[in-house]
Design an enzyme around this catalytic site. Structure first.
Site, PDB file in Angstrom:
ATOM      1  N   GLY A  84       0.850  -1.115  -0.053  1.00 13.12           N
ATOM      2  CA  GLY A  84       0.000  -0.095  -0.024  1.00 13.12           C
ATOM      3  C   GLY A  84       0.645   1.286  -0.056  1.00 13.12           C
ATOM      4  N   ASN A  95       1.680   2.878  -2.402  1.00 13.88           N
ATOM      5  CA  ASN A  95       0.746   4.071  -3.592  1.00 13.88           C
ATOM      6  C   ASN A  95      -0.645   4.594  -2.827  1.00 13.88           C
ATOM      7  OD1 ASN A  95       1.986   4.243  -6.337  1.00 13.88           O
ATOM      8  ND2 ASN A  95       2.159   2.246  -6.040  1.00 13.88           N
ATOM      9  N   ILE A 120      -9.431  -7.597 -13.332  1.00  9.96           N
ATOM     10  CA  ILE A 120     -10.544  -6.838 -13.311  1.00  9.96           C
ATOM     11  C   ILE A 120     -11.756  -7.304 -13.987  1.00  9.96           C
ATOM     12  CG2 ILE A 120     -11.738  -4.741 -13.410  1.00  9.96           C
ATOM     13  CD1 ILE A 120      -9.748  -4.717 -11.041  1.00  9.96           C
ATOM     14  N   ASN A 140      -5.376   2.535 -13.222  1.00  9.62           N
ATOM     15  CA  ASN A 140      -4.371   1.663 -12.687  1.00  9.62           C
ATOM     16  C   ASN A 140      -2.945   2.152 -12.544  1.00  9.62           C
ATOM     17  OD1 ASN A 140      -3.339  -1.118 -11.784  1.00  9.62           O
ATOM     18  ND2 ASN A 140      -2.694  -1.402 -14.048  1.00  9.62           N
ATOM     19  N   HIS A 158       0.933   1.153 -13.152  1.00 10.20           N
ATOM     20  CA  HIS A 158       1.691   0.079 -13.687  1.00 10.20           C
ATOM     21  C   HIS A 158       3.210   0.567 -13.846  1.00 10.20           C
ATOM     22  CE1 HIS A 158       2.509  -3.792 -15.634  1.00 10.20           C
ATOM     23  NE2 HIS A 158       3.516  -3.121 -16.430  1.00 10.20           N
ATOM     24  N   ASP A 200      -3.634  -4.171 -19.141  1.00 10.76           N
ATOM     25  CA  ASP A 200      -2.684  -2.905 -19.291  1.00 10.76           C
ATOM     26  C   ASP A 200      -2.885  -2.622 -20.676  1.00 10.76           C
ATOM     27  OD1 ASP A 200      -1.939  -3.375 -16.794  1.00 10.76           O
ATOM     28  OD2 ASP A 200      -0.034  -4.910 -17.597  1.00 10.76           O
ATOM     29  N   GLU A 254       5.977   6.455  -9.449  1.00  8.02           N
ATOM     30  CA  GLU A 254       4.673   6.134  -9.091  1.00  8.02           C
ATOM     31  C   GLU A 254       3.866   7.177  -8.119  1.00  8.02           C
ATOM     32  OE1 GLU A 254       4.170   1.656  -8.292  1.00  8.02           O
ATOM     33  OE2 GLU A 254       5.747   1.284  -9.165  1.00  8.02           O
TER      34      GLU A 254
HETATM   35  C1  GAR Z   1       3.456  -1.118  -7.414  1.00  3.22           C
HETATM   36  O1  GAR Z   1       4.810  -1.209  -7.945  1.00  3.22           O
HETATM   37  C2  GAR Z   1       2.467  -1.193  -8.409  1.00  3.22           C
HETATM   38  O2  GAR Z   1       2.919  -0.554  -9.531  1.00  3.22           O
HETATM   39  C3  GAR Z   1       2.355  -2.592  -8.902  1.00  3.22           C
HETATM   40  O3  GAR Z   1       2.379  -3.308  -7.604  1.00  3.22           O
HETATM   41  C4  GAR Z   1       2.907  -2.559  -6.599  1.00  3.22           C
HETATM   42  C5  GAR Z   1       2.135  -2.205  -5.258  1.00  3.22           C
HETATM   43  O4  GAR Z   1       2.960  -1.532  -4.326  1.00  3.22           O
HETATM   44  N1  GAR Z   1       1.068  -2.828  -9.567  1.00  3.22           N
HETATM   45  C6  GAR Z   1       1.229  -3.888 -10.655  1.00  3.22           C
HETATM   46  O5  GAR Z   1       2.219  -4.277 -10.732  1.00  3.22           O
HETATM   47  C7  GAR Z   1      -0.214  -4.027 -11.497  1.00  3.22           C
HETATM   48  N2  GAR Z   1       0.149  -4.707 -12.671  1.00  3.22           N
HETATM   49  P1  GAR Z   1       2.212  -0.973  -3.142  1.00  3.22           P
HETATM   50  O6  GAR Z   1       1.271  -1.965  -2.638  1.00  3.22           O
HETATM   51  O7  GAR Z   1       3.207  -0.577  -2.293  1.00  3.22           O
HETATM   52  O8  GAR Z   1       1.460   0.308  -3.528  1.00  3.22           O
END
Ligand code: GAR
Length: 209
Positions: free
Chosen positions: A12, A14, A94, A108, A110, A151, A181
């Site tokens: 979490g 992000n 999804i 999203n 990525h 994606d 991000e």
């Molecule tokens: C992040 O790096 C996000 O971009 C990626 O998972 C991580 C989650 O981190 N998402 C994907 O790969 C989606 N295809 P977080 O839980 O610390 O935000």
């Protein structure tokens, strides 16, 4: 006021970036209505609770089949009446029913520059493993709308990040999170909250304020 649901499965960071950006005024006119986790043990749930945000766990494991899970997730989000769904490390495909119910209202993050290192099997640390295996010198992150493909939806914002010679998947992941991000995801939410993002012919236009 833009009402958002943030969907998570793991750490979490992000989500934390969004919470912090609302607190410091980087994102305005926005409220996190609820954080939905697919995983009851996600640390993201703790982050949400610490910030006083409503949480719910909707896990595929609690349903006998995928259809039941998809139905429950979609019905919950419709009932919460959210304007925007933010996938922030949500490691679940999804369902079409959700995409149809929230057309161009699901975004999203990525961790690569789409169309590189995306699609089936490219998620989390695997994205960075693949980027290093290919020897790219630049990677980054992308925020895009979610459509029926993996994606493939309209790209809203991207930020490039340099790959260093001694990077491991973990160091590259951390730098992409910090430099890309955690910046572009809050930025896009703020643009949407101020009605500045539109989609035409599958392409995104960001209007000037
Ligand atoms: C992040 O790096 C996000 O971009 C990626 O998972 C991580 C989650 O981190 N998402 C994907 O790969 C989606 N295809 P977080 O839980 O610390 O935000």
């Amino acid at each position: 006021m833009l009402k958002i649901a943030v969907l998570v499965s793991g750490g979490g960071t992000n989500l934390q970036a969004i919470i912090d950006a609302i607190a410091d005024g980087t994102i305005t006119n926005t409220k996190i209505e609820v954080v939905v986790s697919s995983n009851p043990r996600a640390y993201a749930l703790e982050r949400a609770m610490n910030a006083g945000i409503d949480t719910v766990c909707i896990s595929p494991k609690s349903y006998t089949d995928r259809r039941g899970f998809h139905q429950a997730l979609t019905e919950y989000l419709l009932q919460r009446n959210v304007d925007l769904i933010v996938l922030a490390g949500f490691m679940v495909v999804i369902p079409e029913i959700l995409i149809r119910s929230f057309r161009n209202r699901i975004i999203n993050i990525h961790p690569s520059l789409i169309p590189s290192f995306c699609g089936k099997g490219y998620y989390g640390i695997h994205v960075h493993e693949a980027a290093l295996a290919r020897g790219v010198k630049i990677s980054g992150a992308t925020v895009h709308f979610v459509d029926e493909g993996t994606d493939t939806g309209p790209i809203i914002m991207q930020k490039a990040v340099e790959v260093l010679a001694d990077d491991t998947p973990e160091t590259l992941q951390k730098r992409i999170m910090e430099q890309a991000e955690w910046k572009i995801l809050p930025c896009v939410i703020n643009l949407i909250a101020h009605d500045r993002v539109s989609v035409r012919d599958n392409k995104v236009r960001i209007s000037k304020d």
